[in-house]
Design an enzyme around this catalytic site. Structure first.
Site, PDB file in Angstrom:
ATOM      1  CE1 TYR A  59      -4.427  -1.747  -0.351  1.00  0.00           C
ATOM      2  CE2 TYR A  59      -2.992  -3.408   0.617  1.00  0.00           C
ATOM      3  CZ  TYR A  59      -4.571  -2.592   0.022  1.00  0.00           C
ATOM      4  OH  TYR A  59      -5.728  -3.739   0.242  1.00  0.00           O
ATOM      5  NE  ARG A  62      -0.099   0.130  -6.740  1.00  0.00           N
ATOM      6  CZ  ARG A  62       0.850  -0.415  -6.075  1.00  0.00           C
ATOM      7  NH1 ARG A  62       0.863  -2.079  -5.624  1.00  0.00           N
ATOM      8  NH2 ARG A  62       1.935  -0.364  -7.249  1.00  0.00           N
ATOM      9  CD  GLN A  92     -17.058  -0.477  -7.352  1.00  0.00           C
ATOM     10  OE1 GLN A  92     -17.292  -1.926  -7.871  1.00  0.00           O
ATOM     11  NE2 GLN A  92     -17.777   0.228  -8.946  1.00  0.00           N
ATOM     12  CG  ASN A  93     -11.844   4.224  -8.329  1.00  0.00           C
ATOM     13  OD1 ASN A  93     -11.745   3.010  -8.159  1.00  0.00           O
ATOM     14  ND2 ASN A  93     -11.875   5.243  -9.191  1.00  0.00           N
ATOM     15  CB  VAL A  94      -8.521   3.362  -2.535  1.00  0.00           C
ATOM     16  CG1 VAL A  94      -9.061   1.816  -1.668  1.00  0.00           C
ATOM     17  CG2 VAL A  94      -7.239   2.650  -3.366  1.00  0.00           C
ATOM     18  CG  HIS A 110     -14.514  -0.797  -2.123  1.00  0.00           C
ATOM     19  ND1 HIS A 110     -14.554  -1.198  -3.873  1.00  0.00           N
ATOM     20  CD2 HIS A 110     -15.691  -1.141  -2.027  1.00  0.00           C
ATOM     21  CE1 HIS A 110     -15.452  -2.054  -3.810  1.00  0.00           C
ATOM     22  NE2 HIS A 110     -16.424  -1.810  -2.512  1.00  0.00           N
ATOM     23  CB  THR A 186     -17.474   0.170 -11.942  1.00  0.00           C
ATOM     24  OG1 THR A 186     -17.186  -1.704 -11.632  1.00  0.00           O
ATOM     25  CG2 THR A 186     -18.209   0.652 -12.732  1.00  0.00           C
ATOM     26  CB  SER A 187     -16.039  -5.065 -14.605  1.00  0.00           C
ATOM     27  OG  SER A 187     -15.249  -5.627 -12.749  1.00  0.00           O
TER      28      SER A 187
HETATM   29  P1  OAD Z   1     -12.420  -3.229 -12.872  1.00  0.00           P
HETATM   30  O1  OAD Z   1     -10.662  -3.961 -12.581  1.00  0.00           O
HETATM   31  O2  OAD Z   1     -13.105  -5.168 -11.947  1.00  0.00           O
HETATM   32  O3  OAD Z   1     -13.105  -2.785 -13.938  1.00  0.00           O
HETATM   33  C1  OAD Z   1     -12.884  -1.762 -14.520  1.00  0.00           C
HETATM   34  C2  OAD Z   1     -13.618  -1.525 -15.749  1.00  0.00           C
HETATM   35  O4  OAD Z   1     -12.547  -0.586 -16.283  1.00  0.00           O
HETATM   36  C3  OAD Z   1     -13.780  -2.615 -16.941  1.00  0.00           C
HETATM   37  O5  OAD Z   1     -14.831  -2.911 -16.709  1.00  0.00           O
HETATM   38  C4  OAD Z   1     -13.158  -1.972 -17.644  1.00  0.00           C
HETATM   39  O6  OAD Z   1     -13.508  -1.829 -18.787  1.00  0.00           O
HETATM   40  C5  OAD Z   1     -12.634  -0.582 -17.288  1.00  0.00           C
HETATM   41  N1  OAD Z   1     -12.305   0.363 -18.345  1.00  0.00           N
HETATM   42  C6  OAD Z   1     -10.927  -0.101 -18.518  1.00  0.00           C
HETATM   43  N2  OAD Z   1      -9.763   1.036 -19.569  1.00  0.00           N
HETATM   44  C7  OAD Z   1     -11.390   1.701 -19.064  1.00  0.00           C
HETATM   45  C8  OAD Z   1     -11.207   3.494 -19.033  1.00  0.00           C
HETATM   46  N3  OAD Z   1     -10.247   3.499 -20.128  1.00  0.00           N
HETATM   47  N4  OAD Z   1     -12.421   4.186 -19.473  1.00  0.00           N
HETATM   48  C9  OAD Z   1     -13.625   3.654 -18.756  1.00  0.00           C
HETATM   49  N5  OAD Z   1     -12.806   2.043 -18.328  1.00  0.00           N
HETATM   50  C10 OAD Z   1     -12.483   1.382 -18.377  1.00  0.00           C
HETATM   51  O7  OAD Z   1     -13.089  -2.224 -11.571  1.00  0.00           O
HETATM   52  P2  OAD Z   1     -13.811  -2.178 -10.233  1.00  0.00           P
HETATM   53  O8  OAD Z   1     -14.987  -2.423 -10.738  1.00  0.00           O
HETATM   54  O9  OAD Z   1     -13.237  -0.582 -10.344  1.00  0.00           O
HETATM   55  O10 OAD Z   1     -12.225  -3.660  -4.047  1.00  0.00           O
HETATM   56  O11 OAD Z   1     -13.516  -3.073  -9.692  1.00  0.00           O
HETATM   57  C11 OAD Z   1     -14.480  -3.194  -8.471  1.00  0.00           C
HETATM   58  C12 OAD Z   1     -13.489  -3.860  -6.992  1.00  0.00           C
HETATM   59  O12 OAD Z   1     -13.018  -4.752  -7.421  1.00  0.00           O
HETATM   60  C13 OAD Z   1     -12.763  -2.539  -6.888  1.00  0.00           C
HETATM   61  O13 OAD Z   1     -13.506  -1.668  -6.382  1.00  0.00           O
HETATM   62  C14 OAD Z   1     -12.117  -3.343  -5.619  1.00  0.00           C
HETATM   63  C15 OAD Z   1     -12.166  -4.955  -6.554  1.00  0.00           C
HETATM   64  O14 OAD Z   1     -10.878  -5.801  -6.187  1.00  0.00           O
HETATM   65  C16 OAD Z   1     -11.674  -3.324  -3.474  1.00  0.00           C
HETATM   66  O15 OAD Z   1     -10.739  -3.454  -3.156  1.00  0.00           O
HETATM   67  C17 OAD Z   1     -12.586  -3.672  -2.178  1.00  0.00           C
END
Ligand code: OAD
Length: 245
Positions: A59, A62, A92-94, A110, A186-187
């Site tokens: 961390y 990071r 959800q971003n840190v 998060h 977000t995915s």
């Molecule tokens: P993910 O890594 O799961 O998803 C990232 C998303 O961003 C995907 O759907 C990509 O298609 C999209 N992406 C990639 N490049 C992009 C761009 N230039 N513009 C827009 N979108 C883009 O990340 P999160 O959904 O944030 O939790 O993940 C959720 C949580 O899972 C996080 O907060 C973290 C992780 O484990 C904890 O740490 C508790």
């Protein structure tokens, strides 16, 4: 007597993708590793119990990485929208890129990289400052032996897998106020965060921005507008449409 018109409430649910163009990796794209680490090695209570020093070092890295990146046009356009809308970010971003872009209402679901808390404190009240050896310092490094005034080891103020999400209720309430909701970068794989879209009231227009069309799968019934684009383009386009709506 005059009354001020209420600004429409715009809620933004953001994920790692919004910070991708700033240079921060997402979690689930590419190699499936978070900065070369398996998530279970650095982001679980078990990892902390096994090797606190390694987790703290991870961390720290990071946090240092954060100092080398800047908000991108997606973060900035959301901050600019505050002139005409009551913009509330639920991220959800840190990272702190929304705040550094100028957004003033940011809820971190998060946790936050720049904060630590005593390891026995599951809540949020003591978070917000780095306390090293009993002294308040600006960070960025936290090591073994860095304790809160009660003598308890400090840990990252991040929600790890398997832990409760203390800000969830506040996030649900925020989404329920939305006149418009944007889901970006977000995915939608991680719950309870992904379920927040279902807290929007009926009549709230929901947009999603993501370069990957598969991110909307399973949410077609709630998403009104899907903009398939990276955040810097897609959020700017969404904001343009919002302003003329
Ligand atoms: P993910 O890594 O799961 O998803 C990232 C998303 O961003 C995907 O759907 C990509 O298609 C999209 N992406 C990639 N490049 C992009 C761009 N230039 N513009 C827009 N979108 C883009 O990340 P999160 O959904 O944030 O939790 O993940 C959720 C949580 O899972 C996080 O907060 C973290 C992780 O484990 C904890 O740490 C508790």
């Amino acid at each position: 007597m005059t009354t001020t018109a209420r600004k429409p409430v715009v809620v933004v649910l953001s994920g790692a993708g919004i910070s991708r163009e700033s240079g921060l990796k997402t979690f689930r794209d590419g190699d499936g590793l978070w900065e070369n680490h398996k998530v279970e090695d650095v982001a679980t209570p078990e990892a902390w119990a096994r090797d606190r020093e390694m987790v703290l070092r991870f961390y720290d890295q990071r946090r240092l990485q954060l100092d080398g990146v800047q908000p991108n046009p997606a973060h900035r356009v959301l901050a600019d929208l505050e002139s005409d809308f009551d913009v509330r970010i639920v991220t959800q971003n840190v990272d702190d890129l929304h705040e550094r872009a100028g957004s003033t209402q940011v809820l971190h679901l998060h946790g936050e990289l720049r904060k630590v808390r005593p390891e026995d404190d599951p809540g949020l009240d003591d978070a917000g400052t780095f306390v090293v050896g009993g002294e308040v310092v600006p960070g960025p490094s936290v090591g073994l032996g860095d304790v809160c005034p009660r003598g308890v080891q400090l840990r990252p103020h991040v929600v790890w897998f398997g832990e409760a999400v203390p800000m969830m209720e506040a996030a649900m309430e925020t989404v329920s106020f939305a006149d418009a909701l944007l889901v970006v970068g977000t995915s939608m794989q991680v719950y309870p965060a992904a379920g927040l879209v279902h807290c929007a009231r009926s009549g709230c227009r929901i947009a999603m921005v993501n370069p990957d069309a598969s991110s909307v799968i399973g949410f077609e019934s709630v998403v009104d507008d899907f903009i398939q684009a990276p955040a810097s383009e897609g959020v700017v386009e969404w904001a343009r449409r919002l302003r003329i709506a």
